[in-house]
Design an enzyme around this catalytic site. Sequence first.
Site, PDB file in Angstrom:
ATOM      1  N   LYS A 137       1.031  -1.164  -0.031  1.00 38.73           N
ATOM      2  CA  LYS A 137       0.072  -0.008  -0.023  1.00 38.73           C
ATOM      3  C   LYS A 137       0.650   1.200  -0.052  1.00 38.73           C
ATOM      4  O   LYS A 137       1.670   1.692   0.928  1.00 38.73           O
ATOM      5  CB  LYS A 137      -0.861  -0.050   1.213  1.00 38.73           C
ATOM      6  CG  LYS A 137      -1.905   0.959   1.026  1.00 38.73           C
ATOM      7  CD  LYS A 137      -2.888   1.023   2.393  1.00 38.73           C
ATOM      8  CE  LYS A 137      -4.280   1.764   2.216  1.00 38.73           C
ATOM      9  NZ  LYS A 137      -3.847   3.128   1.770  1.00 38.73           N
ATOM     10  N   ARG A 166      -4.755   8.425  -4.398  1.00 41.12           N
ATOM     11  CA  ARG A 166      -5.391   7.533  -5.581  1.00 41.12           C
ATOM     12  C   ARG A 166      -5.402   8.339  -6.850  1.00 41.12           C
ATOM     13  O   ARG A 166      -5.762   9.433  -6.796  1.00 41.12           O
ATOM     14  CB  ARG A 166      -6.610   7.115  -5.027  1.00 41.12           C
ATOM     15  CG  ARG A 166      -7.354   6.050  -5.675  1.00 41.12           C
ATOM     16  CD  ARG A 166      -6.696   4.510  -5.535  1.00 41.12           C
ATOM     17  NE  ARG A 166      -7.630   3.408  -5.751  1.00 41.12           N
ATOM     18  CZ  ARG A 166      -8.624   2.865  -5.257  1.00 41.12           C
ATOM     19  NH1 ARG A 166      -8.890   3.078  -3.983  1.00 41.12           N
ATOM     20  NH2 ARG A 166      -8.984   1.791  -5.881  1.00 41.12           N
ATOM     21  N   ARG A 216      -9.460  10.029  -5.768  1.00 43.53           N
ATOM     22  CA  ARG A 216     -10.372   9.135  -4.932  1.00 43.53           C
ATOM     23  C   ARG A 216     -11.801   9.660  -4.931  1.00 43.53           C
ATOM     24  O   ARG A 216     -12.851   8.953  -5.085  1.00 43.53           O
ATOM     25  CB  ARG A 216      -9.690   8.920  -3.593  1.00 43.53           C
ATOM     26  CG  ARG A 216     -10.671   8.124  -2.736  1.00 43.53           C
ATOM     27  CD  ARG A 216     -10.066   7.932  -1.457  1.00 43.53           C
ATOM     28  NE  ARG A 216     -10.953   7.464  -0.446  1.00 43.53           N
ATOM     29  CZ  ARG A 216     -11.033   6.688   0.544  1.00 43.53           C
ATOM     30  NH1 ARG A 216      -9.599   6.280   0.700  1.00 43.53           N
ATOM     31  NH2 ARG A 216     -11.761   6.127   1.443  1.00 43.53           N
ATOM     32  N   GLU A 272      -1.937   4.485  -7.868  1.00 42.48           N
ATOM     33  CA  GLU A 272      -1.525   5.399  -6.767  1.00 42.48           C
ATOM     34  C   GLU A 272      -0.467   6.482  -7.226  1.00 42.48           C
ATOM     35  O   GLU A 272       0.573   5.957  -7.924  1.00 42.48           O
ATOM     36  CB  GLU A 272      -0.846   4.878  -5.630  1.00 42.48           C
ATOM     37  CG  GLU A 272      -1.010   5.539  -4.429  1.00 42.48           C
ATOM     38  CD  GLU A 272      -2.226   5.322  -3.426  1.00 42.48           C
ATOM     39  OE1 GLU A 272      -2.209   5.985  -2.529  1.00 42.48           O
ATOM     40  OE2 GLU A 272      -3.151   4.781  -4.027  1.00 42.48           O
ATOM     41  N   LYS A 288      -7.211  -3.698   3.989  1.00 39.62           N
ATOM     42  CA  LYS A 288      -6.002  -3.175   4.242  1.00 39.62           C
ATOM     43  C   LYS A 288      -5.638  -3.315   5.735  1.00 39.62           C
ATOM     44  O   LYS A 288      -6.333  -3.543   6.600  1.00 39.62           O
ATOM     45  CB  LYS A 288      -6.244  -1.511   4.346  1.00 39.62           C
ATOM     46  CG  LYS A 288      -7.369  -0.930   4.938  1.00 39.62           C
ATOM     47  CD  LYS A 288      -7.369   0.631   4.711  1.00 39.62           C
ATOM     48  CE  LYS A 288      -8.590   1.199   5.390  1.00 39.62           C
ATOM     49  NZ  LYS A 288      -8.764   2.818   5.083  1.00 39.62           N
TER      50      LYS A 288
END
Length: 1175
Positions: A283, A288, A303, A334, A452
Amino acid sequence: MSEDKSGSFYSMYKLCGQLEKESSHSGKTQLIKSFCNVFKGDLYLLAKLMLCKEDKRVFRIKDKAMLKICSHIWDCDLDDMIEDLDNGDFTETCKKFYIEYGKYPEKSTLTLKEVDQVLDSLTVSGKFEDQVKIINKLLKRCTPFDFRLVCRIIDSDLKINTGAKFFLDAFHPQAYDAFKKANNLKGVIEKIQQHDFDNDNGDGDDGDGDDNDDDDGDGDSDSDKKKKKSSGGSGSDSGSKKKSKSFEVAIKLMTPIKPMLPKAVKTVEGVVKSSECFYAEIKYDGERIQIHKDGNQFSCYSRNLKPLMPWKVDEVKPYIPKSTKAQQMILDGEILLMDTKTSQPLPFGTLSAHKKNGFKDATVCVFLFDILYLNGKSLIHLPLKERREILEKNVMVVKNRIEFSEVTIVNGASEKSKLTALLNRVFKEKLEGLVIKDAMSEYEPGCRHWIKIKKDYIHGMADSADLIAVGGYYGSGSMGGLVTVFLMVCYDKQNKIYKTVVKASGGLDDNMIAKLQPKVTSTMTKISKEVSKIPYWLDCPKQYAPDFIVKDIKQAMIFEIESAEFTKSDHHTTGYSMRFPRILKIRHDKDYKTATTLEELVEIGKDIKIVPVGKGDNNSPTTTTTTTTTTTTTTSSKLIKKQQLSDDDDDNDKDSKQQQQEPSKLKFVSDDLLDPFNDKSDDESNKIFILNYVDNSGIWNEKGLSGAIGKKWPSIPKSFSQGDSNIIKSGEIRVEKVKDDSISTNKKVFICNLSCIIPPKSKKESYTFSLKEFKSAIKEAKGAINQKKASVHLAKPQFTSPSWSELDEVLTKELYNSGIKVFVHSISKSSPTTTSPTTTSPTTTSPKITSPSSSSSPSNKLSPLKRGRDEKLEHEIIKDIEPSLPIFEDVNAVIDSKTIDQVDVKRLINSIKTMGGRVSDKWQQVGIGKTTHLICNGMSDLYLHVDRLGGTIVLPNWVDQCFGSDKLLPLHEDYIYFNKKDHPDYSQSSSSSSMSIEEEKIVVTTTSDDPSEGNQQQQDKKVIKESKIIQSKDHSSTTTIDTKITITSTNNNNNGNDNNKTRKKQHLLSIFQECIIFLHDNVNDRETLKRYIIAYGGDISDSVNDKTTHLVASLPNNFSNVKPKDLFKSIINNNSKNNNNNNNNNNNGIIVNSLWLWDSINMSDLLDVKNYKLF
């Protein structure tokens, strides 16, 4: 000009009003369905405005900017508007001042199209003058209520608790799912109109039976989700799939799709159980990005589905066509800043910093992890495994510009060790975490079906610090008018000044926020963000100037703040800040001197925490091999490089390197420390030494591990306290044998008390743990342990200094290397019924202990408390022994310095504050600063004042005893001060009886001047009873103190003999002597106020009559909506009728604000009522 048939904005206002009143989900959906069945306007425009949260237009006007525009148009005071805004909703402020302005149309004539055009114009108008023109033109057409609704649309909150699901379900059961997937509202509305509102299930229910509209974004029940995972599909049956297909709205290029999102889990076990095969992706700590490519045209979205700022993507845009030959595609990834020297991602926030300063050795890079659309075809229904293959076949890596996310394939629970090792590597390299994705899952826009796992999600691995709350900020919306955000600081010892760290608000529930308001009011003063009013001792940037600032740093609250990580920051004066801060708890046991300092904050930030290796992980290495479908070589070489870099970092950190190369030789177990011979114990020894940490005071500690030992084996503290031998010199030990019939005769347990705790020299200081004395005590204990051929069991001490690694080193050197087995008890990672010993790293958390009553039943074991750092400490072991609230939380005391020595006064103040109480300068009977106890040791004016008002008066020894026993003691005669001999209100009787303070009846007598009363006793006010309930520390019981004062009126010829002591006629001051006062029901604390009026010579009227002199109500002087006469209208009218019938004069008295009474009492004088008259 064509006629505007978009629909009336007023009709939308009425619909919003109905939805605001309706609470049920199905009711809301039915209202929308009924409205739209008769609505003849533009349905898309209606949906667009109703679903303002889904509208991604940027209007460039915040709440205070709108107030500034309105104050300019209405020529009103901006400060007045901002002050009103402090009380809550800015849209209500706009409506209120628009009404006061007075120039507005009586009827709404706006249409939906006109409002939409105004909103469009605001998106391109950034200048204040242009915005004023647009709003001024709008105001000429709309009423105050229209304008409030427009402001709510701009604020993206209509305050009707009605989301997209409620609205779209009113038309078609599949409309919301289609909208989620395509994010194309216009396409969905067109599809709805084509279906002619055919709705088989338009009741607004999401179909999961949980009455939740937007909980997970997918509308599935838990069982549905399990089906979905097992099938690898969407969790719907074939019939519903057919319905969904019939209503499907195509993905549209250049229209952003709602991103699929992860949900949090807190354990590795929770991850490995999620799927038999999953992708563990790094991550990345960036932003995003969703990239849309249509030929040579590119659009990049955030995002939140808004276009990314050009400066963020301009650097990387030229590399997109170089990386692919596809004509059309939608990519998910990302965007962040990459260090070109190390090929390592840079921390969050550096992308913004790059805009301002530029980094010589850094470039903007996009890490891609999914593809959703390719050359006219949607790919979201394909499994992730296939989408990843398509992504890597159609996009080429451009080093440091276009990269693929790093992926590790994990085959479920059988490869848990691989996931644990990967997590440790991620945390060590200070990456953000992992995203776990089912290899066979579809891409579900807007749903949280990924997982996550981040450092702050894993129990106890988040960074935390005890910071000082020196400032407060008003909340917004429903929290308007309340201080909900706090400015947190720490002390810079080198520069001798307090510096800012972070603004924190998360973690507080509504109840806790309400509880904090009195503390804020009493310890902080309002400065309304004026930088000039920030005190000299605080280094605070202009942009962080708070609404409130603490009056005295000594009164500031201490909060334990937990965050994902500490980061460097140019915004705060410490140079550091905290990501995703949340308030864990208020530290009543700490003050401004013992809070985390800047130096300590820096050290905490250096700490790297490791995920414990579980049973069966076979001490897996901290590195792992990662693979993707087509880029195995690239990923592996990158991993090797990262491992080399981490090794280089270890060379600079001796402790870290040593910890990795030389793991602890001690045994970390999850058994009950006080039950070492249980069946699950990994210790085969028949003799056990349990280490307990004590000081040299000779007093047994009733908290922490000592308290747990005392509860289970009462003979230990009893034996410890006998004679003079209980005092153990620092650095020495004393061994006590446990007497327990439940322990087999061939097994023995010894409590080895190590004197290594240094008690404070004064109440202001705190206890410390001495590493020197610990070493000395361990050396002495080694002989006794060897003699008994015993093993050693211990818990980590409750002190953060010295570090555990230092203690580990001593235990290893002195005990382990001498052949003594050492067991360190920690929290079990499994359920209570299946707990088993596990070998873990030294950073595993600390021991679990059961209470004596539940030791035989595993299911009754106490759950571990939440840790603030990576190590759970001794004082967190037993919840019963460490209650959450301080014992003096509800105490606000006044100390009579005239009757107590100054040295004792200071000591009492420190004791009260240490136990969570407050100390005030003067007695206050009611209000926010209401005082609860007077502490005195002799006769004084203050004592007489409080005694006559029925206040609680205690001796100093009550505070000392509470402090010593660490619990709230009930008030009995040994603690209550009552001077009968020198009290001026008492006369001696020849045959007075000796009565205890609880039994004594106190009678206040007055003499009647009215001869018509004869010998008859008239009771004026019978009993005023005040009951003070003080919660005890463990909340299991309460102490109730009742003070009864009987006030009677007796004539001069009373011949009754009273052998008890009786009070003479006595008033504090006769300031209300001529007043007969009627108190309205809305007066705050009426009973207390009645007592004051009587005590100060006045009289209370239970009804309004011709003798009533004052009618009192609680109203502000600048009231606007309520007329004070209306409060008494019915009372006065009823009284007038009675007076007319009786031919009496109608004199109803003066209506005054209750502040007149309080101010007169505080000034000890009857003030002129003209400044307090309400009518």
